[in-house]
Design an enzyme around this catalytic site. Structure first.
Site, short mmCIF file in Angstrom:
data_model
loop_
_atom_site.label_atom_id
_atom_site.label_comp_id
_atom_site.label_asym_id
_atom_site.label_seq_id
_atom_site.Cartn_x
_atom_site.Cartn_y
_atom_site.Cartn_z
N ASP A 44 11.81 11.43 10.26
CA ASP A 44 12.31 10.93 11.54
C ASP A 44 12.17 9.41 11.61
O ASP A 44 12.59 8.79 12.60
CB ASP A 44 11.66 11.64 12.73
CG ASP A 44 10.16 11.44 12.80
OD1 ASP A 44 9.58 10.84 11.87
OD2 ASP A 44 9.55 11.89 13.80
N SER A 45 11.65 8.79 10.52
CA SER A 45 11.75 7.33 10.35
C SER A 45 13.23 6.93 10.39
O SER A 45 13.55 5.76 10.59
CB SER A 45 11.12 6.90 9.03
OG SER A 45 11.58 7.70 7.96
N ASP A 83 12.07 16.49 8.72
CA ASP A 83 11.12 16.32 9.83
C ASP A 83 11.57 17.03 11.09
O ASP A 83 12.76 16.98 11.45
CB ASP A 83 10.99 14.82 10.16
CG ASP A 83 9.72 14.21 9.61
OD1 ASP A 83 8.81 14.96 9.20
OD2 ASP A 83 9.64 12.97 9.58
N LYS A 113 8.74 19.47 8.13
CA LYS A 113 7.47 18.76 8.29
C LYS A 113 7.25 18.53 9.77
O LYS A 113 8.18 18.22 10.50
CB LYS A 113 7.48 17.42 7.54
CG LYS A 113 6.20 16.62 7.75
CD LYS A 113 6.05 15.46 6.77
CE LYS A 113 6.81 14.23 7.13
NZ LYS A 113 6.48 13.66 8.45
N GLU A 115 4.09 16.92 12.67
CA GLU A 115 2.91 16.06 12.79
C GLU A 115 1.82 16.74 13.62
O GLU A 115 2.11 17.38 14.63
CB GLU A 115 3.29 14.74 13.45
CG GLU A 115 4.29 13.93 12.63
CD GLU A 115 4.66 12.60 13.28
OE1 GLU A 115 4.07 12.24 14.33
OE2 GLU A 115 5.55 11.92 12.72
N GLU A 182 -1.13 9.85 6.25
CA GLU A 182 -0.53 8.53 6.48
C GLU A 182 -1.56 7.54 7.02
O GLU A 182 -2.24 7.83 8.02
CB GLU A 182 0.66 8.65 7.46
CG GLU A 182 1.30 7.28 7.74
CD GLU A 182 2.67 7.34 8.39
OE1 GLU A 182 3.22 8.45 8.54
OE2 GLU A 182 3.18 6.26 8.74
#
Ligand code: KIV
Length: 275
Positions: A44-45, A83, A113, A115, A182
């Site tokens: 999602d960057s 993501d 993925k 978080e 991260e």
């Protein structure tokens, strides 16, 4: 050989390092796949490096599906992980399963993925129970940027370090096949990597992880205004692109492009007969 969640585990068991890069489109994905990188992350960057937002908060499911499907069309052997964007899984276990399913069906992801640590284990468990592989992501989790008060290294103090180790154990126990670490001090990332059985993929977490991930625009130096400490620049593609765009502008202005070899021919007597 096709990379899968099984080959990821085999790599960790054999002590072979894993590689992952982000991609957001077909042509970049094809190049990364051809280079033999183990996994592509449609991160999602995307929101920051492709769509120009200041963080990842505004990224939608539709954005992720659109870019994941484009990447999927470009890959053969790399594992495609996509993501789950902000608020696509935090709201409920039900939402998490439905949205993970959409990333697989519509975005053609091969894993998702998300978080978070202990707090998202119910979601990880439910998604894995739906036969969707999950990569966890702990440490600096950018979707929590407002809660963290900025993009900061995580896990430096004893309590925070213990929490990250506990989170890593929890996501493994919930069924994650890998975990991204991260912006975590390297000694802590090494300790976590040695304490769990699934592969750890580091970004800003030192060489003790089982694999590494980078945002491809960072490692190709495509931005002149930002270079995170943990990034190694493997090429100066930003400079090369800017130079090529300038040269093109100059050629057009001077009439040296297009030249004869770039132009199509015809019987020019036809032109003479036109009125
Ligand atoms: O969104 C992303 O690109 C990521 C990587 C930085 C791990 O989550």
């Amino acid at each position: 050989m096709k990379n899968t969640v099984v080959t990821f585990q085999e790599a960790k068991d054999k002590g072979e390092k894993l590689t992952m890069l982000t991609a957001y489109d077909y042509s970049t994905a094809k190049l990364i796949d051809e280079a033999g990188i183990n996994a592509i992350l449609v991160g999602d960057s995307l929101g920051m490096v492709v769509l120009g937002y200041e963080d990842t908060i505004s990224v939608t499911m539709e954005d992720m599906i659109h870019h994941s499907a484009a990447v999927a069309r470009g890959i053969k052997e790399t594992l495609l992980i996509t993501d789950m964007p902000f608020m696509s899984y935090q709201t409920s276990v039900y939402d998490a399963v439905v949205n993970a399913g959409r990333l697989m069906k519509e975005g053609r992801a091969q894993a998702v993925k998300l978080e978070g640590g202990k707090e998202v284990c119910p979601q990880i468990r439910a998604i894995v129970n739906a036969s969707i592989p999950v990569c966890a992501h702990i440490g600096l989790t950018p979707q929590s940027v407002n809660a963290f008060g900025g993009f900061k290294v995580q896990g430096k103090g004893e309590e925070a370090a213990q929490k990250l180790l506990d989170d890593a154990r929890a996501v493994e126990e919930a069924g994650a096949f890998a975990v991204v670490l991260e912006c975590v001090p390297q000694a802590l990332a090494k300790k976590i990597s040695e304490s769990i059985h699934i592969p750890t993929i580091g970004i800003g977490a030192g060489g003790g992880c089982d694999g590494q991930v980078l945002v491809y625009q960072d490692m190709l130096a495509m931005y002149s205004d930002m270079k995170p400490k943990f990034v190694k620049q493997y090429a100066q593609i930003g400079d090369q692109m800017r130079e090529a765009f300038r040269a093109y502008k100059q050629d057009v202005a001077e009439g040296t492009f297009p030249a004869e070899e770039h132009s199509f021919k015809m019987d020019e007597s036809i032109i003479d007969r036109l009125y």
